[in-house]
Design a protein around this motif. Sequence first.
Motif, PDB file in Angstrom:
ATOM      1  N   UNK A  20      16.735  18.069   1.758  1.00 10.78           N
ATOM      2  CA  UNK A  20      15.355  18.210   1.291  1.00 10.78           C
ATOM      3  C   UNK A  20      14.454  18.312   2.498  1.00 10.78           C
ATOM      4  N   UNK A  21      13.518  19.230   2.434  1.00 11.04           N
ATOM      5  CA  UNK A  21      12.584  19.421   3.536  1.00 11.04           C
ATOM      6  C   UNK A  21      11.578  18.296   3.625  1.00 11.04           C
ATOM      7  N   UNK A  22      10.377  18.619   3.762  1.00 12.20           N
ATOM      8  CA  UNK A  22       9.355  17.700   4.210  1.00 12.20           C
ATOM      9  C   UNK A  22       8.410  17.228   3.130  1.00 12.20           C
ATOM     10  N   UNK A  23       8.928  16.771   2.035  1.00 14.06           N
ATOM     11  CA  UNK A  23       8.053  16.202   1.024  1.00 14.06           C
ATOM     12  C   UNK A  23       7.784  17.133  -0.131  1.00 14.06           C
ATOM     13  N   UNK A  24       6.890  16.717  -1.013  1.00 10.80           N
ATOM     14  CA  UNK A  24       6.630  17.515  -2.205  1.00 10.80           C
ATOM     15  C   UNK A  24       5.129  17.617  -2.480  1.00 10.80           C
ATOM     16  N   UNK A  25       4.357  17.844  -1.440  1.00 15.40           N
ATOM     17  CA  UNK A  25       2.911  17.973  -1.604  1.00 15.40           C
ATOM     18  C   UNK A  25       2.490  19.430  -1.739  1.00 15.40           C
ATOM     19  N   UNK A  26       3.437  20.314  -1.981  1.00 16.74           N
ATOM     20  CA  UNK A  26       3.157  21.739  -2.028  1.00 16.74           C
ATOM     21  C   UNK A  26       2.755  22.169  -3.430  1.00 16.74           C
ATOM     22  N   UNK A  27       2.240  23.393  -3.555  1.00 16.74           N
ATOM     23  CA  UNK A  27       1.931  23.907  -4.889  1.00 16.74           C
ATOM     24  C   UNK A  27       3.239  24.090  -5.667  1.00 16.74           C
ATOM     25  N   UNK A  28       3.146  24.388  -6.960  1.00 20.40           N
ATOM     26  CA  UNK A  28       4.368  24.530  -7.743  1.00 20.40           C
ATOM     27  C   UNK A  28       5.363  25.529  -7.158  1.00 20.40           C
ATOM     28  N   UNK A  29       4.915  26.611  -6.561  1.00 20.61           N
ATOM     29  CA  UNK A  29       5.850  27.570  -5.973  1.00 20.61           C
ATOM     30  C   UNK A  29       5.378  27.982  -4.590  1.00 20.61           C
ATOM     31  N   UNK A  30       6.306  27.918  -3.648  1.00 17.13           N
ATOM     32  CA  UNK A  30       6.098  28.485  -2.315  1.00 17.13           C
ATOM     33  C   UNK A  30       6.940  29.747  -2.281  1.00 17.13           C
ATOM     34  N   UNK A  31       6.311  30.874  -2.044  1.00 15.93           N
ATOM     35  CA  UNK A  31       7.012  32.149  -2.123  1.00 15.93           C
ATOM     36  C   UNK A  31       7.572  32.640  -0.802  1.00 15.93           C
ATOM     37  N   UNK A  32       6.960  32.267   0.302  1.00 16.64           N
ATOM     38  CA  UNK A  32       7.420  32.820   1.563  1.00 16.64           C
ATOM     39  C   UNK A  32       7.291  31.841   2.704  1.00 16.64           C
ATOM     40  N   UNK A  33       8.134  32.044   3.724  1.00 15.49           N
ATOM     41  CA  UNK A  33       8.096  31.222   4.931  1.00 15.49           C
ATOM     42  C   UNK A  33       8.461  32.113   6.114  1.00 15.49           C
ATOM     43  N   UNK A  34       7.784  31.903   7.225  1.00 14.74           N
ATOM     44  CA  UNK A  34       8.070  32.654   8.445  1.00 14.74           C
ATOM     45  C   UNK A  34       7.999  31.701   9.627  1.00 14.74           C
ATOM     46  N   UNK A  35       8.713  32.050  10.686  1.00 14.11           N
ATOM     47  CA  UNK A  35       8.681  31.245  11.909  1.00 14.11           C
ATOM     48  C   UNK A  35       8.189  32.114  13.052  1.00 14.11           C
ATOM     49  N   UNK A  36       7.282  31.555  13.843  1.00 14.94           N
ATOM     50  CA  UNK A  36       6.788  32.249  15.019  1.00 14.94           C
ATOM     51  C   UNK A  36       5.934  31.327  15.855  1.00 14.94           C
ATOM     52  N   UNK A  37       5.981  31.512  17.151  1.00 14.31           N
ATOM     53  CA  UNK A  37       5.141  30.744  18.067  1.00 14.31           C
ATOM     54  C   UNK A  37       5.310  29.229  17.878  1.00 14.31           C
ATOM     55  N   UNK A  38       6.542  28.804  17.573  1.00 16.30           N
ATOM     56  CA  UNK A  38       6.819  27.380  17.435  1.00 16.30           C
ATOM     57  C   UNK A  38       6.408  26.755  16.118  1.00 16.30           C
ATOM     58  N   UNK A  39       5.963  27.566  15.168  1.00 17.12           N
ATOM     59  CA  UNK A  39       5.483  27.059  13.876  1.00 17.12           C
ATOM     60  C   UNK A  39       6.222  27.734  12.730  1.00 17.12           C
ATOM     61  N   UNK A  40       6.438  26.977  11.671  1.00 13.99           N
ATOM     62  CA  UNK A  40       6.831  27.540  10.390  1.00 13.99           C
ATOM     63  C   UNK A  40       5.564  27.602   9.548  1.00 13.99           C
TER      64      UNK A  40
END
Length: 135
Positions: free
Chosen positions: A40-60
């Motif tokens: 499990x990632x980092x908790x459940x404070x997100x909206x009901x659906x997260x559609x996309x994720x990208x990594x760049x410059x040290x950040x997701x």
Amino acid sequence: GLTGITFGENISGSNSDLFMAVGNYRTVIESWDNGSSWSQGIGSTYPPTIYGVAHGNGQFVMVGQDGSVYTRSRLQGVTEMSSVPTFTFRDITYGKDLFMAVGQNGIVFTSSDNGTSWDNKTPEQPYTYFGVTYK
């Protein structure tokens, strides 16, 4: 189900690589062993659906329903960033020092500061964009 996945190399200078996947029902999972196991990632404070994720410059950077934007670095955890509440982002990519998020109603937004602020670059087209990539 899962809606997006990305890969980050040498996270925070630790020589560790990370796969991060996102999806429905606040799903954020990650793998530090090339996909052999997932936690499990980092908790459940997100909206009901997260559609996309990208990594760049040290950040997701994660995008989703109701224009929500979240960032995560290995050392900082998750930060909720500004959102564009009247739109839903469907995907995000990183290239040339720029994050680009796309989504419903033809929205296109870019961020040059790791997701802190966003510039509207939406063209005059009523289409929904489900994907974006950098080549």
